[in-house]
Design an enzyme around this catalytic site. Structure first.
Site, PDB file in Angstrom:
ATOM      1  N   ASP A 150       3.571  10.659  14.326  1.00 37.17           N
ATOM      2  CA  ASP A 150       3.321   9.293  13.867  1.00 37.17           C
ATOM      3  C   ASP A 150       2.669   8.463  14.971  1.00 37.17           C
ATOM      4  O   ASP A 150       1.799   7.614  14.711  1.00 37.17           O
ATOM      5  CB  ASP A 150       4.640   8.656  13.425  1.00 37.17           C
ATOM      6  CG  ASP A 150       4.445   7.543  12.409  1.00 37.17           C
ATOM      7  OD1 ASP A 150       3.292   7.258  12.040  1.00 37.17           O
ATOM      8  OD2 ASP A 150       5.456   6.960  11.971  1.00 37.17           O
ATOM      9  N   VAL A 194       1.404  -7.202   6.644  1.00 34.20           N
ATOM     10  CA  VAL A 194       2.404  -7.222   7.706  1.00 34.20           C
ATOM     11  C   VAL A 194       2.073  -6.171   8.760  1.00 34.20           C
ATOM     12  O   VAL A 194       1.832  -5.013   8.441  1.00 34.20           O
ATOM     13  CB  VAL A 194       3.815  -6.950   7.132  1.00 34.20           C
ATOM     14  CG1 VAL A 194       4.833  -6.836   8.259  1.00 34.20           C
ATOM     15  CG2 VAL A 194       4.208  -8.064   6.170  1.00 34.20           C
ATOM     16  N   LYS A 252       6.780   3.276  17.323  1.00 35.18           N
ATOM     17  CA  LYS A 252       5.365   3.633  17.538  1.00 35.18           C
ATOM     18  C   LYS A 252       4.428   2.479  17.200  1.00 35.18           C
ATOM     19  O   LYS A 252       3.300   2.418  17.710  1.00 35.18           O
ATOM     20  CB  LYS A 252       5.006   4.899  16.751  1.00 35.18           C
ATOM     21  CG  LYS A 252       5.320   4.845  15.251  1.00 35.18           C
ATOM     22  CD  LYS A 252       4.230   4.227  14.423  1.00 35.18           C
ATOM     23  CE  LYS A 252       4.697   4.032  12.999  1.00 35.18           C
ATOM     24  NZ  LYS A 252       3.661   3.412  12.137  1.00 35.18           N
ATOM     25  N   LYS A 267       9.366   0.959   8.184  1.00 30.69           N
ATOM     26  CA  LYS A 267       9.400   1.242   9.618  1.00 30.69           C
ATOM     27  C   LYS A 267       9.531  -0.075  10.385  1.00 30.69           C
ATOM     28  O   LYS A 267       8.539  -0.747  10.657  1.00 30.69           O
ATOM     29  CB  LYS A 267       8.137   1.987  10.042  1.00 30.69           C
ATOM     30  CG  LYS A 267       7.972   3.346   9.358  1.00 30.69           C
ATOM     31  CD  LYS A 267       6.646   3.998   9.698  1.00 30.69           C
ATOM     32  CE  LYS A 267       6.517   5.364   9.031  1.00 30.69           C
ATOM     33  NZ  LYS A 267       5.222   6.009   9.329  1.00 30.69           N
ATOM     34  N   ALA A 278      -1.206   5.225   3.764  1.00 27.87           N
ATOM     35  CA  ALA A 278      -1.185   5.136   2.307  1.00 27.87           C
ATOM     36  C   ALA A 278      -2.526   5.514   1.689  1.00 27.87           C
ATOM     37  O   ALA A 278      -2.587   6.203   0.664  1.00 27.87           O
ATOM     38  CB  ALA A 278      -0.787   3.722   1.886  1.00 27.87           C
ATOM     39  N   SER A 293       0.818  -1.210   0.000  1.00 27.48           N
ATOM     40  CA  SER A 293       0.000   0.000   0.000  1.00 27.48           C
ATOM     41  C   SER A 293       0.854   1.263   0.000  1.00 27.48           C
ATOM     42  O   SER A 293       0.592   2.195  -0.779  1.00 27.48           O
ATOM     43  CB  SER A 293      -0.953  -0.006   1.199  1.00 27.48           C
ATOM     44  OG  SER A 293      -0.251  -0.171   2.409  1.00 27.48           O
ATOM     45  N   ARG A 300      -2.748  -1.002  10.859  1.00 22.66           N
ATOM     46  CA  ARG A 300      -2.766  -2.457  11.004  1.00 22.66           C
ATOM     47  C   ARG A 300      -2.433  -2.868  12.432  1.00 22.66           C
ATOM     48  O   ARG A 300      -3.022  -3.799  12.980  1.00 22.66           O
ATOM     49  CB  ARG A 300      -1.774  -3.091  10.022  1.00 22.66           C
ATOM     50  CG  ARG A 300      -2.175  -2.945   8.569  1.00 22.66           C
ATOM     51  CD  ARG A 300      -1.310  -3.811   7.674  1.00 22.66           C
ATOM     52  NE  ARG A 300       0.058  -3.347   7.579  1.00 22.66           N
ATOM     53  CZ  ARG A 300       0.503  -2.464   6.697  1.00 22.66           C
ATOM     54  NH1 ARG A 300      -0.341  -1.909   5.839  1.00 22.66           N
ATOM     55  NH2 ARG A 300       1.773  -2.113   6.657  1.00 22.66           N
ATOM     56  N   ASN A 301      -1.467  -2.183  13.033  1.00 19.71           N
ATOM     57  CA  ASN A 301      -1.067  -2.535  14.394  1.00 19.71           C
ATOM     58  C   ASN A 301      -2.180  -2.245  15.395  1.00 19.71           C
ATOM     59  O   ASN A 301      -2.405  -3.024  16.326  1.00 19.71           O
ATOM     60  CB  ASN A 301       0.216  -1.782  14.758  1.00 19.71           C
ATOM     61  CG  ASN A 301       1.392  -2.225  13.915  1.00 19.71           C
ATOM     62  OD1 ASN A 301       1.931  -3.307  14.096  1.00 19.71           O
ATOM     63  ND2 ASN A 301       1.787  -1.396  12.958  1.00 19.71           N
ATOM     64  N   ARG A 312       7.273  -7.943  -6.685  1.00 23.21           N
ATOM     65  CA  ARG A 312       7.966  -9.230  -6.759  1.00 23.21           C
ATOM     66  C   ARG A 312       7.241 -10.222  -7.675  1.00 23.21           C
ATOM     67  O   ARG A 312       7.865 -10.990  -8.402  1.00 23.21           O
ATOM     68  CB  ARG A 312       8.090  -9.809  -5.349  1.00 23.21           C
ATOM     69  CG  ARG A 312       9.064 -10.938  -5.198  1.00 23.21           C
ATOM     70  CD  ARG A 312       8.998 -11.496  -3.787  1.00 23.21           C
ATOM     71  NE  ARG A 312       9.482 -10.571  -2.787  1.00 23.21           N
ATOM     72  CZ  ARG A 312      10.724 -10.567  -2.315  1.00 23.21           C
ATOM     73  NH1 ARG A 312      11.607 -11.428  -2.781  1.00 23.21           N
ATOM     74  NH2 ARG A 312      11.086  -9.718  -1.379  1.00 23.21           N
TER      75      ARG A 312
END
Length: 340
Positions: free
Chosen positions: A245, A280, A192, A109, A141, A14, A256-257, A35
């Site tokens: 951030d 991820v 973070k 990051k 993103a 993203s 996501r986290n 990839r």
């Protein structure tokens, strides 16, 4: 360098897609490397990245390819936007093909596990004597590709890198600030992610604004405490790449986290959460890495310790929270050195 540069962005997730789209819209010859050959061909043909940014049309000037060597040929700027777990492998693969005078930029990051190296330090090892920069800040993103007003930070010890990246990325909606503390900027972006998991858990437990304010402030204290012990400038953490951030990642379900923490707070297992999220979440790996480093250095990081107990030691969330709230009460602020 001329006004129109040749730029390669390695990583079709993203963030890589979003920044490649900005660069192409700015009139630069931009190549986005993915990839997977089938994915690259599909995105090139459909002018969309349906896996990561569905519904957003990509700039017609953006060339999407799975040919790594061709993507960096004659590049003025090479940007690595791949997950931290594959960062060294991609850097090593591309190293022989990067033009001699190219600027190499990391937007990843994360922290490498065994070495505790940041991504730009991996670039130094794998690429040798090249000019390196780090781009970091409160940047989702999805909002970048929507042309929402956004600020980010380019960090480098080279003025030429700062000026070039500002030229390449800056637009009416994307503003790039400068910082010479590359290590601090990069460390802020990695750390973070841990605290986004913590605040996601708190939200799932129904905690209110008082709790959120306490967690954000204490998270900033922990980040700064470790970073300064490692040699970063503590003032960096008062800027976009630090507290900026942190606020973004800890208060939005676009993170996501944060979503990982929220799901765990609702009773899902870590394995189940990571399988469902499909992308991820760097913070999960970073918790282990930072916990080990803090223990090694004797740095007091109770939130990291508590999160590690929940994620990897099977402890109950409420039990850990109770322990944190009833522990020894330290000073809030060290008047000589900042937040404690």
């Amino acid at each position: 360098m001329t006004n129109s540069l040749r730029v390669a962005v390695l990583g079709g997730g993203s963030f890589g897609t979003a920044i490649a789209n900005i660069i192409a819209a700015n009139g630069h010859h931009t190549y986005l490397w993915m990839r997977d050959e089938d994915r690259a061909e599909k995105c090139q043909f459909e002018r969309e990245n349906p896996e990561y940014l569905p519904g957003y049309k990509l700039n017609d000037n953006l060339e999407i390819t799975s040919d790594l060597v061709a993507s960096v040929a004659d590049a003025d700027v090479v940007t690595l936007s791949v997950p931290s777990q594959s960062f060294r492998e991609v850097a090593r693969r591309v190293a022989p093909h990067i033009p001699e005078n190219a600027i190499v930029l990391s937007t990843t990051k994360g922290i490498e596990g065994e070495s505790f190296l940041l991504m730009s330090q991996i670039l130094e090892q794998e690429l040798g004597n090249v000019r390196i920069g780090v781009l970091s800040g409160p940047n989702f993103a999805k909002e970048i590709i929507q042309n929402q007003f956004t600020g980010s930070v380019i960090a480098s010890e080279h003025d030429s890198v700062i000026q070039c990246i500002q030229q390449v990325f800056a637009s009416k909606t994307f503003r790039i600030y400068a910082n010479t503390d590359r290590y601090g900027v990069e460390l802020g972006g990695a750390l973070k992610n841990i605290y986004a998991i913590v605040t996601g858990m708190a939200a799932a437990l129904g905690c209110g604004s008082n709790t959120q304010a306490m967690l954000l402030t204490r998270s900033l204290a922990e980040m700064t405490r470790l970073a300064t012990a490692l040699g970063a400038n503590g003032m960096t953490f008062l800027g976009l790449a630090g507290v900026g951030d942190l606020i973004l990642t800890c208060t939005s379900d676009l993170s996501r986290n944060y979503r990982v923490g929220y799901a765990i707070g609702k009773g899902e297992s870590l394995a189940q959460v990571l399988d469902n999220i499909g992308q991820v979440a760097e913070g999960v790996n970073t918790v282990k890495i930072v916990k080990d480093k803090a223990d090694e250095m004797g740095i007091y990081m109770p939130l990291v310790t508590g999160l590690h107990e929940v994620l990897f030691e099977g402890k109950d969330i409420l039990e850990v929270v109770t322990g944190l709230m009833t522990g020894a009460m330290a000073s809030d602020v060290d008047m000589q050195g900042g937040v404690q």
